[in-house]
Enzyme design. Structure first.
Site, mmCIF file in Angstrom:
data_model
loop_
_atom_site.group_PDB
_atom_site.id
_atom_site.type_symbol
_atom_site.label_atom_id
_atom_site.label_comp_id
_atom_site.label_asym_id
_atom_site.label_seq_id
_atom_site.Cartn_x
_atom_site.Cartn_y
_atom_site.Cartn_z
ATOM 1 N NE ARG A 139 -14.810 -33.679 13.416
ATOM 2 C CZ ARG A 139 -14.332 -33.693 14.661
ATOM 3 N NH1 ARG A 139 -14.175 -32.546 15.310
ATOM 4 N NH2 ARG A 139 -14.022 -34.825 15.264
ATOM 5 C CB ALA A 177 -8.899 -10.677 6.345
ATOM 6 C CG ASP A 220 4.829 -9.091 9.333
ATOM 7 O OD1 ASP A 220 4.369 -10.207 9.642
ATOM 8 O OD2 ASP A 220 4.160 -8.038 9.428
ATOM 9 C CD GLU A 265 -6.143 -5.709 0.583
ATOM 10 O OE1 GLU A 265 -6.218 -6.592 1.442
ATOM 11 O OE2 GLU A 265 -5.293 -4.804 0.608
ATOM 12 C CG ASP A 286 -0.968 -6.043 3.656
ATOM 13 O OD1 ASP A 286 -1.386 -5.159 2.888
ATOM 14 O OD2 ASP A 286 -1.659 -6.548 4.561
ATOM 15 C CG HIS A 296 -1.904 -1.104 1.241
ATOM 16 N ND1 HIS A 296 -3.122 -1.049 0.602
ATOM 17 C CD2 HIS A 296 -1.839 -2.340 1.813
ATOM 18 C CE1 HIS A 296 -3.768 -2.196 0.781
ATOM 19 N NE2 HIS A 296 -3.013 -2.989 1.511
ATOM 20 C CG HIS A 316 -10.312 -8.343 3.489
ATOM 21 N ND1 HIS A 316 -10.052 -7.805 4.728
ATOM 22 C CD2 HIS A 316 -9.196 -8.096 2.742
ATOM 23 C CE1 HIS A 316 -8.854 -7.240 4.731
ATOM 24 N NE2 HIS A 316 -8.310 -7.406 3.542
#
Length: 376
Positions: free
Chosen positions: A224, A217, A244, A127, A270, A59, A192
């Site tokens: 299961r 996210a 990281d 995103e 990220d 970003h 997300h």
């Protein structure tokens, strides 16, 4: 320029002793070690010679964010990323409405493919905003909407086809049809999301090939209810991982490579604007972010992207026990393939861009950086 007698990282993901010749912005030859002659020679004995890092999900950095929506901010990001060894990046958005995204992409249009400011912006990772609000993470809920292909197509056309990756929660109304259409234009990633295994499987069956920041996210991977992670292990071409040491435990980093293998994992940063900056208050997607000792969080403690560049994520993965070759492939070859850029970059291959690092074998720090054949 001849890079002589280095341990050269090949497109097969292994090191070989070799010479590499750069001419203009291209790699023109890879030859046996100590066989090439030229007017300019850089002795790389005892060094790694690798492709530049390719960050397909970042970003911002050094105080600037891609979503600030100015060419100046993109240049700031490019300069910082280039200084640490990233040579190609995707500017990554947050969940915003169409008017805001339009302004961001109009600024990006002035910088796509532009040389001379460090790392080169080669596309957009969109995103958001097509997310499940229950898994919004650091995304602003007020902008989150159900998948809207017409909106996406208008923005895709605005960028001249430079949206290379779009993220979507596949359980949302209209998501499967969105995936079917959008996958004809770019890589589609599951993100997300609260999707079950079967919902994620359907997304992959309809054109999704990618999974955004694995484990983060999305539902937990359980014995299961394997969820998105389980479906990705069966069907995804690539998955992203933030190594990281904050987003994932080192054991999980190792486990992801064991589960997905060396060819399917893409290391990403990220990173947000706090990368390369001191502790303090920053912002992401219009929300306050507090960064302390490399950990970036919202006021409620939610992790808000990372403050770690991709080369450092690579080094940390190696520190966690991932082999150098495996981690390096995940930070160069695999992400280039994931967004359709591998024909042009991502490996030390004759004919490709001369995006090349000469790296210390002990510290894994780049000592010399070439971007488009120009020494930085």
């Amino acid at each position: 320029m001849i890079l002589r007698n280095g341990s050269v990282f090949t497109d097969l993901g292994r090191f070989i002793p070799a010479d590499v010749e750069l001419e203009g912005d291209r790699i023109v030859r890879v030859a046996p070690a100590n066989t090439l002659e030229g007017d300019e020679v850089l002795d790389c004995t005892g060094k790694y010679v690798t492709p530049g890092f390719v960050d397909i999900h970042m970003h911002g950095a050094f105080g600037s964010d891609f979503c600030d929506g100015t060419a100046e901010d993109i240049c700031t990001i490019s300069r910082y990323e280039g200084s640490v060894g990233v040579t190609t990046f995707m500017g990554t958005t947050m969940a915003f409405d169409e008017p805001i995204l339009t302004g961001i992409f109009e600024a990006a249009n002035t910088r796509f493919g532009k040389e001379g400011e460090g790392a080169v912006l080669r596309g957009v990772n969109m995103e958001g905003p097509f997310f499940n609000k229950s898994k919004k993470g650091a995304q602003a809920e007020k902008y989150i909407v159900d998948p809207d292909f017409d909106m996406f197509k208008r923005l895709y056309d605005l960028t001249g086809g430079n949206i290379r990756l779009v993220d979507v929660a596949p359980e949302l109304p209209g998501a499967v049809e969105f995936i079917r259409k959008a996958s004809q234009l770019c890589t589609v990633s599951i993100a997300h999301t609260s999707a079950t295994y079967d919902e994620a499987k359907e997304a992959f069956a309809n054109g999704a090939t990618h999974t955004t920041h694995l484990f983060n996210a999305m539902p937990a991977f359980t014995h299961r209810a394997p969820g998105v992670v389980g479906a990705a292990s069966d069907y995804a071409a690539h998955v992203e991982m933030i190594s990281d040491g904050i987003h994932l435990h080192p054991a999980v980093v190792r486990a992801v490579f064991s589960l997905f293998g060396a060819d399917r994992v893409c290391l990403i940063s990220d990173s947000m604007r706090a990368a390369g900056m001191p502790n303090g208050e920053y912002s992401l997607g219009g929300q306050k972010v507090f960064m302390t000792d490399g950990k970036a969080t919202l006021e409620d403690g939610t992790i808000a992207g990372s403050a770690t560049c991709l080369p450092e994520c690579f080094r940390r993965a190696v520190g966690f026990g991932v082999p150098v070759e495996t981690a390096l492939k995940a930070a160069t070859i695999n992400p280039a393939k994931a967004v359709g850029l591998f024909d042009e970059l991502g490996s030390i291959t004759a004919g490709k861009r001369a995006d090349v690092l000469v790296m210390d074998k002990g510290t894994l720090q780049p000592e010399v950086i070439f971007i488009g054949g120009k020494r930085q």
